[in-house]
Write a protein that holds these residues in place. Structure first.
Motif, PDB file in Angstrom:
ATOM      1  N   GLY A 196      -0.526   2.037 -50.019  1.00  0.00           N
ATOM      2  CA  GLY A 196      -0.731   3.330 -50.650  1.00  0.00           C
ATOM      3  C   GLY A 196      -1.274   4.305 -49.622  1.00  0.00           C
ATOM      4  N   ASP A 197      -1.341   5.560 -49.994  1.00  0.00           N
ATOM      5  CA  ASP A 197      -1.849   6.578 -49.079  1.00  0.00           C
ATOM      6  C   ASP A 197      -3.372   6.659 -49.179  1.00  0.00           C
ATOM      7  OD1 ASP A 197       0.705   7.155 -48.267  1.00  0.00           O
ATOM      8  OD2 ASP A 197       0.987   8.755 -49.731  1.00  0.00           O
ATOM      9  N   VAL A 198      -4.039   6.346 -48.092  1.00  0.00           N
ATOM     10  CA  VAL A 198      -5.503   6.357 -48.034  1.00  0.00           C
ATOM     11  C   VAL A 198      -5.984   7.775 -47.732  1.00  0.00           C
ATOM     12  CG1 VAL A 198      -7.538   5.462 -46.857  1.00  0.00           C
ATOM     13  CG2 VAL A 198      -5.585   3.951 -47.298  1.00  0.00           C
ATOM     14  N   LEU A 199      -6.852   8.299 -48.592  1.00  0.00           N
ATOM     15  CA  LEU A 199      -7.359   9.654 -48.414  1.00  0.00           C
ATOM     16  C   LEU A 199      -8.653   9.684 -47.604  1.00  0.00           C
ATOM     17  CD1 LEU A 199      -6.704  11.171 -51.959  1.00  0.00           C
ATOM     18  CD2 LEU A 199      -5.167  11.007 -49.987  1.00  0.00           C
ATOM     19  N   ARG A 200      -9.574   8.772 -47.916  1.00  0.00           N
ATOM     20  CA  ARG A 200     -10.846   8.737 -47.204  1.00  0.00           C
ATOM     21  C   ARG A 200     -11.353   7.304 -47.080  1.00  0.00           C
ATOM     22  NH1 ARG A 200     -14.151  13.888 -49.995  1.00  0.00           N
ATOM     23  NH2 ARG A 200     -12.760  15.501 -49.158  1.00  0.00           N
ATOM     24  N   VAL A 201     -12.147   7.077 -46.035  1.00  0.00           N
ATOM     25  CA  VAL A 201     -12.771   5.770 -45.810  1.00  0.00           C
ATOM     26  C   VAL A 201     -14.231   6.002 -45.445  1.00  0.00           C
ATOM     27  CG1 VAL A 201     -12.809   3.684 -44.391  1.00  0.00           C
ATOM     28  CG2 VAL A 201     -10.616   4.714 -45.033  1.00  0.00           C
ATOM     29  N   LYS A 202     -15.107   5.196 -46.036  1.00  0.00           N
ATOM     30  CA  LYS A 202     -16.526   5.281 -45.711  1.00  0.00           C
ATOM     31  C   LYS A 202     -17.081   3.877 -45.521  1.00  0.00           C
ATOM     32  CE  LYS A 202     -21.061   6.726 -47.551  1.00  0.00           C
ATOM     33  NZ  LYS A 202     -21.407   7.712 -46.520  1.00  0.00           N
ATOM     34  N   ILE A 203     -17.514   3.549 -44.314  1.00  0.00           N
ATOM     35  CA  ILE A 203     -18.243   2.312 -44.057  1.00  0.00           C
ATOM     36  C   ILE A 203     -19.721   2.591 -44.278  1.00  0.00           C
ATOM     37  CG2 ILE A 203     -18.853   0.584 -42.312  1.00  0.00           C
ATOM     38  CD1 ILE A 203     -16.116   0.987 -41.069  1.00  0.00           C
ATOM     39  N   GLU A 260     -21.099  -4.253 -43.736  1.00  0.00           N
ATOM     40  CA  GLU A 260     -20.196  -5.244 -44.311  1.00  0.00           C
ATOM     41  C   GLU A 260     -19.482  -4.700 -45.545  1.00  0.00           C
ATOM     42  OE1 GLU A 260     -22.277  -8.844 -45.118  1.00  0.00           O
ATOM     43  OE2 GLU A 260     -22.444  -9.413 -43.006  1.00  0.00           O
ATOM     44  N   ASN A 261     -19.896  -3.532 -46.002  1.00  0.00           N
ATOM     45  CA  ASN A 261     -19.297  -2.910 -47.184  1.00  0.00           C
ATOM     46  C   ASN A 261     -18.689  -1.559 -46.821  1.00  0.00           C
ATOM     47  OD1 ASN A 261     -20.167  -5.002 -48.897  1.00  0.00           O
ATOM     48  ND2 ASN A 261     -22.171  -4.042 -49.138  1.00  0.00           N
ATOM     49  N   ALA A 262     -17.597  -1.226 -47.496  1.00  0.00           N
ATOM     50  CA  ALA A 262     -16.942   0.067 -47.264  1.00  0.00           C
ATOM     51  C   ALA A 262     -16.302   0.551 -48.555  1.00  0.00           C
ATOM     52  CB  ALA A 262     -15.885  -0.058 -46.166  1.00  0.00           C
ATOM     53  N   LEU A 263     -16.078   1.852 -48.627  1.00  0.00           N
ATOM     54  CA  LEU A 263     -15.330   2.458 -49.723  1.00  0.00           C
ATOM     55  C   LEU A 263     -14.008   2.964 -49.161  1.00  0.00           C
ATOM     56  CD1 LEU A 263     -18.112   4.546 -51.515  1.00  0.00           C
ATOM     57  CD2 LEU A 263     -17.239   2.291 -52.163  1.00  0.00           C
ATOM     58  N   VAL A 264     -12.933   2.720 -49.900  1.00  0.00           N
ATOM     59  CA  VAL A 264     -11.604   3.198 -49.511  1.00  0.00           C
ATOM     60  C   VAL A 264     -11.028   3.969 -50.692  1.00  0.00           C
ATOM     61  CG1 VAL A 264      -9.269   2.562 -48.815  1.00  0.00           C
ATOM     62  CG2 VAL A 264     -11.229   1.254 -47.946  1.00  0.00           C
ATOM     63  N   GLN A 265     -10.719   5.236 -50.487  1.00  0.00           N
ATOM     64  CA  GLN A 265     -10.171   6.061 -51.558  1.00  0.00           C
ATOM     65  C   GLN A 265      -8.667   6.191 -51.387  1.00  0.00           C
ATOM     66  OE1 GLN A 265     -12.176   9.793 -52.167  1.00  0.00           O
ATOM     67  NE2 GLN A 265     -10.597  10.606 -53.528  1.00  0.00           N
ATOM     68  N   GLU A 313     -25.605  15.817 -40.906  1.00  0.00           N
ATOM     69  CA  GLU A 313     -26.062  14.543 -41.462  1.00  0.00           C
ATOM     70  C   GLU A 313     -25.624  13.387 -40.568  1.00  0.00           C
ATOM     71  OE1 GLU A 313     -25.650  11.959 -45.619  1.00  0.00           O
ATOM     72  OE2 GLU A 313     -24.714  13.927 -45.412  1.00  0.00           O
ATOM     73  N   GLU A 314     -26.504  12.440 -40.328  1.00  0.00           N
ATOM     74  CA  GLU A 314     -26.202  11.283 -39.481  1.00  0.00           C
ATOM     75  C   GLU A 314     -25.190  10.375 -40.179  1.00  0.00           C
ATOM     76  OE1 GLU A 314     -28.614   7.804 -36.989  1.00  0.00           O
ATOM     77  OE2 GLU A 314     -29.573   8.884 -38.625  1.00  0.00           O
ATOM     78  N   ASP A 315     -24.108  10.087 -39.463  1.00  0.00           N
ATOM     79  CA  ASP A 315     -23.054   9.259 -40.053  1.00  0.00           C
ATOM     80  C   ASP A 315     -22.443   8.298 -39.040  1.00  0.00           C
ATOM     81  OD1 ASP A 315     -21.083   8.746 -42.342  1.00  0.00           O
ATOM     82  OD2 ASP A 315     -19.724   9.356 -40.734  1.00  0.00           O
ATOM     83  N   ASN A 316     -22.554   8.625 -37.754  1.00  0.00           N
ATOM     84  CA  ASN A 316     -22.012   7.788 -36.672  1.00  0.00           C
ATOM     85  C   ASN A 316     -20.504   7.573 -36.794  1.00  0.00           C
ATOM     86  OD1 ASN A 316     -24.570   7.582 -35.622  1.00  0.00           O
ATOM     87  ND2 ASN A 316     -24.928   5.477 -36.322  1.00  0.00           N
ATOM     88  N   GLY A 317     -19.811   8.541 -37.364  1.00  0.00           N
ATOM     89  CA  GLY A 317     -18.363   8.430 -37.470  1.00  0.00           C
ATOM     90  C   GLY A 317     -17.879   7.392 -38.455  1.00  0.00           C
ATOM     91  N   LEU A 318     -18.733   6.990 -39.420  1.00  0.00           N
ATOM     92  CA  LEU A 318     -18.364   5.937 -40.365  1.00  0.00           C
ATOM     93  C   LEU A 318     -17.610   6.467 -41.583  1.00  0.00           C
ATOM     94  CD1 LEU A 318     -21.639   3.794 -40.282  1.00  0.00           C
ATOM     95  CD2 LEU A 318     -19.487   3.390 -39.076  1.00  0.00           C
TER      96      LEU A 318
END
Length: 421
Positions: free
Chosen positions: A252-259, A265-270, A311-316
């Protein structure tokens, strides 16, 4: 600072009280059992592995039982369609396939869930209950089958992960543009108030729909509305947002990813929609990735928030909404018909004429893969099949080499194949 979504927050149990479609002409204990099962399923779908394990242990969940249920419906006073069964059983998890048939003058069905735990709680809640008042009684057992083979998508059988199946021999599958407009089942359901419990569902084939999409109440009963996935048990030393984008982008087409910043060890994939989210779950849940078996479930979050400025995110957290690498942005694309589970064989395309087998073998070897077999397509040397040493190797190679620049304005296209060499 925006509050970080932790694993504990992500897997917090949610309960929807009072959702009860079946007639409750059973004992109070039976009603409480059904409510408890629904509560557990809500926990499962939110990804709370620890809580799920506790419930399973307390309830005596048999180890290794099938995810396929066999249902016999007795006292069949009203007809029970495949759609009615889907509406009932999809409350307990994502249903992959349904097959209905008549044997010994009894209407029966086989229903395959994505995970055995969903089958267990559906059986616990529904066995012995009536679909309609004082009739259409469900008798449920675990099937000896571990998987169902569905050849057609019609009123007797359906594979909710395959859009390309015809309704019968010689018929064409649904056009991908129709699928995109009406949902994965290509069906419109309208509410109907029956004689107690769940009423019959009015079924309209696509060709019979004459009103506009906006003028009817459409639903996709097999696919919950959320398109955000919680992906857990990742290898924090190896995983990147780009890697998740490429892997889940095969389904499917992934819109956003957040580690997760505090727990990598956990991430969100939209995903682009709920249908694609469920296809990704059914193909990637339990897949081995960088030495760990990942878990993919629906998240409680409806979307992924981008970090605020400063905001601190480190490119995640990455936004891929406008990525040119989306495989399914064109409704008529053949990619809709070429969605397959991870396999050791990969399909390669967009290969320039100057690139040889030895060039590709060296390229895949650099990803740590062992090339077992290779074959160019006879009619088109721009495409090839390559078989690697394992499914995990193929997963890693797809992540590393999809869109790899081969020169001559050619970027390699990599996807999983159902073929063998």
């Amino acid at each position: 600072m925006q509050e970080e979504m932790t694993s504990e927050d992500e897997t917090k149990q949610t309960t929807e009280e009072g959702e009860e479609d079946l007639v409750t002409d059973v004992s109070d204990d039976g009603f409480k059992s059904a409510q408890a099962a629904l509560q557990v399923v809500n926990t499962v779908q939110c990804g709370n592995v620890g809580v799920t394990s506790t419930f399973a242990a307390e309830s005596g969940l048999p180890p290794g039982h099938s995810s396929v249920l066999r249902i016999i419906i007795e006292n069949l006073f009203y007809p029970v369609s495949l759609e009615v069964l889907y509406q009932i059983f999809s409350k307990f998890g994502f249903v992959l396939k349904i097959v209905t048939f008549t044997r010994n003058n009894q209407f029966q069905a086989l229903i395959q869930y994505a995970e055995p735990v969903n089958a267990y709680y559906a059986k616990m809640a529904l066995n012995g209950r009536n679909i309609y008042n004082a009739c259409c009684t469900l008798h449920i057992d675990f099937s000896k089958l571990t998987s169902l083979k569905v050849k057609y998508n019609n009123e007797k059988s359906r594979d909710f992960t395959r859009f390309d199946l015809p309704a019968a021999d010689g018929q064409l599958p649904l056009d991908p543009a129709i699928i995109a407009a009406f949902g994965s089942q290509g069906i419109i359901f309208q509410p109907y108030v029956g004689t107690g419990g769940i009423g019959p569902v009015t079924y309209f084939p696509q060709g019979a729909v004459t009103t506009s999409v906006a003028s009817v109440r459409m639903s996709n009963p097999g696919v919950p509305g959320n398109s955000v996935l919680l992906v857990s048990n990742l290898n924090p030393e190896a995983i990147t947002p780009h890697g998740l984008f490429i892997l889940f982008g095969a389904y499917g087409d992934v819109l956003r990813v957040k580690i997760m910043f505090k727990n990598k060890e956990n991430a969100l994939v939209q995903m682009a929609d709920a249908t694609q989210a469920q296809i990704a779950i059914s193909n990637l849940n339990g897949q081995k990735l960088y030495g760990k078996f990942i878990r993919a479930t629906l998240s409680k979050h409806q979307n992924i928030q981008l970090p605020r400025e400063g905001e601190e995110d480190n490119g995640l957290t990455k936004d891929y909404s406008n990525s040119p690498l989306h495989r399914f942005k064109n409704p008529g694309s053949k990619n809709f018909q070429n969605i397959f589970p991870p396999s050791a064989t990969l399909h390669l395309s967009n290969i320039p004429p100057s690139v040889s087998f030895d060039d590709l073998k060296s390229l895949f070897a650099r990803t740590g893969s062992t090339v077992k077999a290779f074959r160019f397509f006879q009619r088109d040397c721009k495409m090839a099949l390559i078989q690697l040493g394992s499914v995990e190797e193929a997963v890693h190679a797809l992540i590393e080499l999809h869109n790899y620049d081969l020169g001559e304005n050619h970027h390699l296209r990599v996807s999983f194949s159902k073929s063998t060499i």
